[in-house]
Design a protein around this motif. Sequence first.
Motif: not given
Length: 88
Positions: A8, A12, A15-16, A42-44, A46, A83, A87
């Motif tokens: 990963t 990520e 964030a995790r 976890w995406p919240e 990033t 990253e 996006e």
Amino acid sequence: MTWDAAATSPVERIARVLAGHELSRNGEGELRSAADAVDMLWPEYTAAALAILKTMREPSGRMLAVGDAGVWERMITAAIEDETISES
């Protein structure tokens, strides 16, 4: 020494960790097992993870004493670009 590549992205993974720290009772949260919640949320985290990664662009004095600053900067920059490019 041969290194394995992570499955990963650094963003990520950071964030995790942030999500797990906030949600798990091993951190600041209440959940005994936060794995499922971390997988969902976890995406919240990033944006915070990317901010942390950006602060790591400049190595500390101790880091400079044991490694190559140019390599460090290129590696962190590549992680940030991976990253931010994804996006776009």
